[in-house]
Structure formats: C-alpha cells, structure tokens
Write a protein that holds these residues in place. Sequence first.
Motif, PDB file in Angstrom:
ATOM      1  N   SER A   1       0.835  -1.200   0.000  1.00  0.00           N
ATOM      2  CA  SER A   1       0.000   0.000   0.000  1.00  0.00           C
ATOM      3  C   SER A   1       0.873   1.255   0.000  1.00  0.00           C
ATOM      4  O   SER A   1       2.075   1.206   0.275  1.00  0.00           O
ATOM      5  CB  SER A   1      -0.900   0.004   1.247  1.00  0.00           C
ATOM      6  N   ASN A   2       0.267   2.383  -0.313  1.00  0.00           N
ATOM      7  CA  ASN A   2       0.989   3.654  -0.320  1.00  0.00           C
ATOM      8  C   ASN A   2       0.158   4.694   0.420  1.00  0.00           C
ATOM      9  O   ASN A   2      -0.978   4.968   0.043  1.00  0.00           O
ATOM     10  CB  ASN A   2       1.254   4.119  -1.752  1.00  0.00           C
TER      11      ASN A   2
ATOM     12  N   PRO B   1      -0.970   2.142  -4.524  1.00  0.00           N
ATOM     13  CA  PRO B   1       0.072   3.063  -4.984  1.00  0.00           C
ATOM     14  C   PRO B   1      -0.195   3.695  -6.337  1.00  0.00           C
ATOM     15  O   PRO B   1       0.352   4.747  -6.659  1.00  0.00           O
ATOM     16  CB  PRO B   1       1.321   2.174  -5.039  1.00  0.00           C
ATOM     17  N   SER B   2      -1.025   3.059  -7.158  1.00  0.00           N
ATOM     18  CA  SER B   2      -1.294   3.587  -8.490  1.00  0.00           C
ATOM     19  C   SER B   2      -2.131   4.858  -8.460  1.00  0.00           C
ATOM     20  O   SER B   2      -2.167   5.609  -9.426  1.00  0.00           O
ATOM     21  CB  SER B   2      -2.018   2.538  -9.336  1.00  0.00           C
ATOM     22  N   GLY B   3      -2.841   5.099  -7.351  1.00  0.00           N
ATOM     23  CA  GLY B   3      -3.752   6.232  -7.273  1.00  0.00           C
ATOM     24  C   GLY B   3      -5.151   5.902  -7.733  1.00  0.00           C
ATOM     25  O   GLY B   3      -6.075   6.692  -7.555  1.00  0.00           O
ATOM     26  N   SER B   4      -5.335   4.740  -8.342  1.00  0.00           N
ATOM     27  CA  SER B   4      -6.654   4.255  -8.733  1.00  0.00           C
ATOM     28  C   SER B   4      -6.967   3.030  -7.893  1.00  0.00           C
ATOM     29  O   SER B   4      -6.192   2.063  -7.903  1.00  0.00           O
ATOM     30  CB  SER B   4      -6.693   3.900 -10.218  1.00  0.00           C
ATOM     31  N   MET B   5      -8.086   3.053  -7.192  1.00  0.00           N
ATOM     32  CA  MET B   5      -8.294   1.997  -6.204  1.00  0.00           C
ATOM     33  C   MET B   5      -9.759   1.789  -5.887  1.00  0.00           C
ATOM     34  O   MET B   5     -10.595   2.683  -6.051  1.00  0.00           O
ATOM     35  CB  MET B   5      -7.545   2.346  -4.914  1.00  0.00           C
ATOM     36  N   SER B   6     -10.033   0.588  -5.419  1.00  0.00           N
ATOM     37  CA  SER B   6     -11.297   0.282  -4.779  1.00  0.00           C
ATOM     38  C   SER B   6     -11.095   0.354  -3.275  1.00  0.00           C
ATOM     39  O   SER B   6      -9.975   0.238  -2.774  1.00  0.00           O
ATOM     40  CB  SER B   6     -11.776  -1.125  -5.164  1.00  0.00           C
ATOM     41  N   ILE B   7     -12.173   0.510  -2.564  1.00  0.00           N
ATOM     42  CA  ILE B   7     -12.118   0.412  -1.110  1.00  0.00           C
ATOM     43  C   ILE B   7     -12.115  -1.064  -0.734  1.00  0.00           C
ATOM     44  O   ILE B   7     -12.950  -1.837  -1.217  1.00  0.00           O
ATOM     45  CB  ILE B   7     -13.312   1.128  -0.475  1.00  0.00           C
ATOM     46  N   LEU B   8     -11.169  -1.454   0.082  1.00  0.00           N
ATOM     47  CA  LEU B   8     -11.101  -2.825   0.568  1.00  0.00           C
ATOM     48  C   LEU B   8     -11.809  -2.928   1.913  1.00  0.00           C
ATOM     49  O   LEU B   8     -11.841  -1.966   2.680  1.00  0.00           O
ATOM     50  CB  LEU B   8      -9.649  -3.276   0.731  1.00  0.00           C
TER      51      LEU B   8
ATOM     52  N   LEU C   1     -11.995   4.373  -7.622  1.00  0.00           N
ATOM     53  CA  LEU C   1     -11.748   5.795  -7.384  1.00  0.00           C
ATOM     54  C   LEU C   1     -10.386   6.136  -7.973  1.00  0.00           C
ATOM     55  O   LEU C   1      -9.389   5.470  -7.675  1.00  0.00           O
ATOM     56  CB  LEU C   1     -11.778   6.100  -5.890  1.00  0.00           C
ATOM     57  N   SER C   2     -10.336   7.160  -8.816  1.00  0.00           N
ATOM     58  CA  SER C   2      -9.113   7.493  -9.542  1.00  0.00           C
ATOM     59  C   SER C   2      -8.495   8.792  -9.045  1.00  0.00           C
ATOM     60  O   SER C   2      -9.164   9.625  -8.424  1.00  0.00           O
ATOM     61  CB  SER C   2      -9.397   7.600 -11.046  1.00  0.00           C
ATOM     62  N   ASP C   3      -7.209   8.941  -9.350  1.00  0.00           N
ATOM     63  CA  ASP C   3      -6.449  10.159  -9.026  1.00  0.00           C
ATOM     64  C   ASP C   3      -6.458  10.459  -7.533  1.00  0.00           C
ATOM     65  O   ASP C   3      -6.520  11.620  -7.126  1.00  0.00           O
ATOM     66  CB  ASP C   3      -6.992  11.362  -9.812  1.00  0.00           C
ATOM     67  N   LEU C   4      -6.385   9.419  -6.720  1.00  0.00           N
ATOM     68  CA  LEU C   4      -6.337   9.616  -5.270  1.00  0.00           C
ATOM     69  C   LEU C   4      -4.898   9.506  -4.790  1.00  0.00           C
ATOM     70  O   LEU C   4      -4.248   8.476  -4.989  1.00  0.00           O
ATOM     71  CB  LEU C   4      -7.182   8.569  -4.545  1.00  0.00           C
TER      72      LEU C   4
ATOM     73  N   TRP D   1      -8.616  13.567   0.037  1.00  0.00           N
ATOM     74  CA  TRP D   1      -7.315  13.244  -0.541  1.00  0.00           C
ATOM     75  C   TRP D   1      -6.582  14.527  -0.948  1.00  0.00           C
ATOM     76  O   TRP D   1      -7.142  15.613  -0.984  1.00  0.00           O
ATOM     77  CB  TRP D   1      -7.462  12.311  -1.737  1.00  0.00           C
ATOM     78  N   GLY D   2      -5.292  14.340  -1.275  1.00  0.00           N
ATOM     79  CA  GLY D   2      -4.481  15.445  -1.774  1.00  0.00           C
ATOM     80  C   GLY D   2      -3.014  15.265  -1.439  1.00  0.00           C
ATOM     81  O   GLY D   2      -2.652  14.877  -0.328  1.00  0.00           O
TER      82      GLY D   2
END
Length: 368
Positions: free
Chosen positions: A31-32, A50-57, A74-77, A94-95
Amino acid sequence: MFVTRSMGYWHSTDLLQWTFITPEKWYFQGSNAPAAHNYNDSVLYVTGDPSGSMSILYTDNPKKGDWKAVPYILSDLQDPALFIDDDDKAYMFWGSSNVYPLRARTLDKNDLFRPSKRIYELFNLDESKHGWERFGENHGNTDIEGYMEGAWLTKYNKTYYLQYAAPGTEFNVYGDGVYMSKSPLGPYRYAPNNPISYKPGGFMNGAGHGSTVVGPENKYWHFATMALSVNMNWERRICMFLTDFDKDGLMYSDTSFGDYPHYAPGIGGKMGKFTGWMLLSYKKPVQVSSYIDKYRGEHLVDENVKTFWVAETNDAQQWIEIDLVNIGTIYAIQINYHDYQSNIFGKNLVYFIVILLKVLLIERIGQF
C-alpha cells in the motif's frame, strides 16, 4: 497500523506490543500512504493503492486478512482518507500537491460506496500567513511552494478536525496542521494554534503526515512520520504523541522531549508523559572496536539520526565504550539501528525485531 509498502500491517491492543500480520490478500505492490476506518468495531475499511486508482477494501477479519473490494474504482487519489460519520454518511478526502487543495467526495455507503460526481475543494496552503507551511529545511526555501498532503479527519465533540501535512516530507519542519468545521465538507476555519504536531529539533525531526486514533482509556494519540532521508529522500520513521483538545476545542499534541523515554499508553495517570529521564551520553568520549569511512564512533552520541557508527565487520567481536564522565543513575538504554546500505523493500521482519529489542531492553533495565 497500516504503513507504506509493508505488504501487511500491524496490530496492537496497548500501542506498545505490536504483531505483524501477513494477510491472505493485499495490494500486489504494497500500500501507499494507506488509510483505514474502523466501522462500529465490525468491519475495517482500507484505501491506499500506490497507483492512485483503487477500490475500497473491506474485511470483518483483519487478523486473517481476507480482504474484498467494492466494485467502484476511485481514480487520481493520493494520500486517501476514508471517513464514515455517525449518521452513516461516507466521505473520501485526498491530496498531495503544492498546487491543488485538499479535496473530498461523498460516497454512498449503501450503494457499494458509489462516489459522487461532485468534487469539493476544501482549503489550500497559505504560506504568506502561515510561516510553518513554507518549504525547505527550517522553512528556508521560498522559491518553491510547500506541499499539502496526508489528510485525516477526526470528529470530537461535534466538531470535525481535518488534519494535513506540510511543507515537505524530507524536512525537519514537516508537521501537521488542522482546520475545523461543523460539517465534514466545511466551511473550514484555520486553527490558531497550528501546527498541532511539530518537532523541528532533536535527534529525530519532523512529525507530519499523521493520523489521530483513540487508544487505551479513550485517550487520543497522533501517529506521524519523522524524516530520516539518508537512503532516499522520503525515508521516514513512525512516532506517536499523546493528543488532546483544550477548553476552547483546539487540538494539540505534546512533542516536547519527544526523543526521550515517555510512559507507555498502558501506564494509568502517566500515559504519554515525559519520564524526566535526561540523556547522559550526549557528546561523551567514545571508543569503538573499529569503524569504516566516515561512520566513526563519535556519531553514536551526537544526537543526529542522519549520522551513525558502522563497524568494519558484522560479527560478535565488535564493541562500544562510552565514558559518561559523571556518576549518574541509568533508567533505560535506547539503541537506534540504521538501515545502512539497505534497499527500501523487504525489511518488515528486521525492523520489527529492532523495535522489540529496544522495548525489551528498556523493560529489563527497569527491573534491576
């Protein structure tokens, strides 16, 4: 406790003894800047691909680690922070930028966390008014804008405290500030006592990119990261400081004497407080069995985490002798290990053993 690139996470019931958990399923590359949310002590949610695109686990058995993913991506997170309020409404914050503000989206928890189309822009750095947000070591670089990152939302006494880190991971002045609001989406107002987590001096510097959690006896603790930045710029270590809210509702953390022994979270009436034990070895005469290059023995006692001693060989014949000069009472010995010439990954077990060794030494000496 979820830590960047750890291929798992840690569990503790007292914030002192930690057990590393290798889950059945996890992010392939670790994770990141992950964030976790404990929902009613029944389901644990995590974000941090880490990719910034993710589902909630999510899982109802984190010790087993059979994580499942919701279908929405969710993208660009960057540096995501998931928050589910008492009314069951969910939000993603996020940010990580020196241009864009902290942002948020609402999530429909009852519809597989479907994200809203609308993105809420909450607040940005204001370095002309807030000197601690200025970039660089000791805030000395005004040519580059500071970075805002590491959002984390805490609700206390019907007030929302949105925490953020600035101005840069690798600096001694890396800290956390907070904005306050009566609503998760604002409007937010700047806390006048910022930064609420800040440690620019001492052996370890920085106290930023944190999260605030409730520990033993319902006391709040702020976990943050401290700059090491030797093997690489973003190399850090984890710290934790007792956190509270004053009579005016302002959040604060006490980082004074933060490098020295403090009472553990389980010590009633004293938890998190400074023991009063002072450092006896600072700049005292040192002899060592051997050393290589610039890693001389005097670095053992210079109170600088970026300098350290390295012996010629890694064997049992190496030794250290420190002359304390004056007679004193020794309550604890603290040994700090450096990851000399190691890579970034694959160190979970080694680092955990070092932490255990440090705790055991302190406990054993206290029994004599």
